[in-house]
Design a protein around this motif. Structure first.
Motif, PDB file in Angstrom:
ATOM      1  N   UNK A  80       0.857  -1.189   0.000  1.00  0.00           N
ATOM      2  CA  UNK A  80       0.000   0.000   0.000  1.00  0.00           C
ATOM      3  C   UNK A  80       0.888   1.232   0.000  1.00  0.00           C
ATOM      4  N   UNK A  81       0.487   2.212  -0.779  1.00  0.00           N
ATOM      5  CA  UNK A  81       1.264   3.438  -0.861  1.00  0.00           C
ATOM      6  C   UNK A  81       0.340   4.603  -1.152  1.00  0.00           C
ATOM      7  N   UNK A  82       0.874   5.779  -0.990  1.00  0.00           N
ATOM      8  CA  UNK A  82       0.145   7.002  -1.281  1.00  0.00           C
ATOM      9  C   UNK A  82       0.768   8.131  -0.489  1.00  0.00           C
ATOM     10  N   UNK A  83       1.147   9.176  -1.188  1.00  0.00           N
ATOM     11  CA  UNK A  83       1.783  10.318  -0.530  1.00  0.00           C
ATOM     12  C   UNK A  83       0.724  11.261   0.026  1.00  0.00           C
ATOM     13  N   UNK A  84       1.074  11.902   1.119  1.00  0.00           N
ATOM     14  CA  UNK A  84       0.194  12.906   1.708  1.00  0.00           C
ATOM     15  C   UNK A  84       0.323  14.209   0.927  1.00  0.00           C
ATOM     16  N   UNK A  85      -0.778  14.901   0.771  1.00  0.00           N
ATOM     17  CA  UNK A  85      -0.780  16.253   0.223  1.00  0.00           C
ATOM     18  C   UNK A  85      -0.599  17.178   1.422  1.00  0.00           C
ATOM     19  N   UNK A  86       0.579  17.715   1.597  1.00  0.00           N
ATOM     20  CA  UNK A  86       0.891  18.512   2.784  1.00  0.00           C
ATOM     21  C   UNK A  86       0.182  19.858   2.810  1.00  0.00           C
ATOM     22  N   UNK A  87      -0.323  20.303   1.660  1.00  0.00           N
ATOM     23  CA  UNK A  87      -1.080  21.561   1.644  1.00  0.00           C
ATOM     24  C   UNK A  87      -2.440  21.382   2.318  1.00  0.00           C
TER      25      UNK A  87
END
Length: 145
Positions: A80-87
């Motif tokens: 499982x993967x997925x980057x956070x949108x820090x905005x």
């Protein structure tokens, strides 16, 4: 199929602060998980735990149809993967990949099993269903005197 866990007492869950940006997650069943920021070795971040919960839920939701078709000792890895949108501080897209050895199946049997697994996960993976639907969260702050 009746829910066989409804008669069990609810598992209590909590985290305890153990240091700066370090916590230990605990359950009333005796489980522990170390939680902290990315800069701390040997811990999961809260976002990583969310992703692991999703992958584990998908695995558990597909366990019955897969074990019935592949045998109780089948191997599975769910990445499982997925980057956070820090905005916005959200994970806008999480991707799962279930890795299975389906070499013993012909193409039709493979396609049927994959469709069955997808339906099972969509129907009973509570974590995935909750993430897709969204959920209301309430926070209460209790001051101890």
């Amino acid at each position: 199929m009746a829910d066989q866990t409804s008669d069990l007492p609810a598992t209590e869950l909590w985290v305890e602060r153990t240091g700066t940006r370090r916590y230990t997650g605990r359950s009333s069943r005796g489980a522990e998980v170390l939680i902290g920021s990315e800069s701390v070795e040997g811990v999961f971040t809260p976002g990583e735990l969310l992703k692991i919960a999703l992958a584990a839920c998908s695995g558990m939701s597909s366990d019955f149809p897969l074990s019935r078709r592949l045998g109780d000792d089948y191997d599975a890895t769910i990445r499982v993967s997925g980057a956070a949108d820090r905005e916005t501080e959200v994970y806008p897209h999480l991707e799962e990949e279930m890795i299975l050895d389906l070499s013993e199946l012909d193409a039709d049997a493979r396609d049927r099993l994959i469709a069955l697994v997808e339906r099972s996960v969509d129907k009973v993976c509570t974590v995935g269903r909750t993430l897709k639907a969204g959920t209301k969260i309430s926070l209460a702050i209790t001051a101890e005197d």
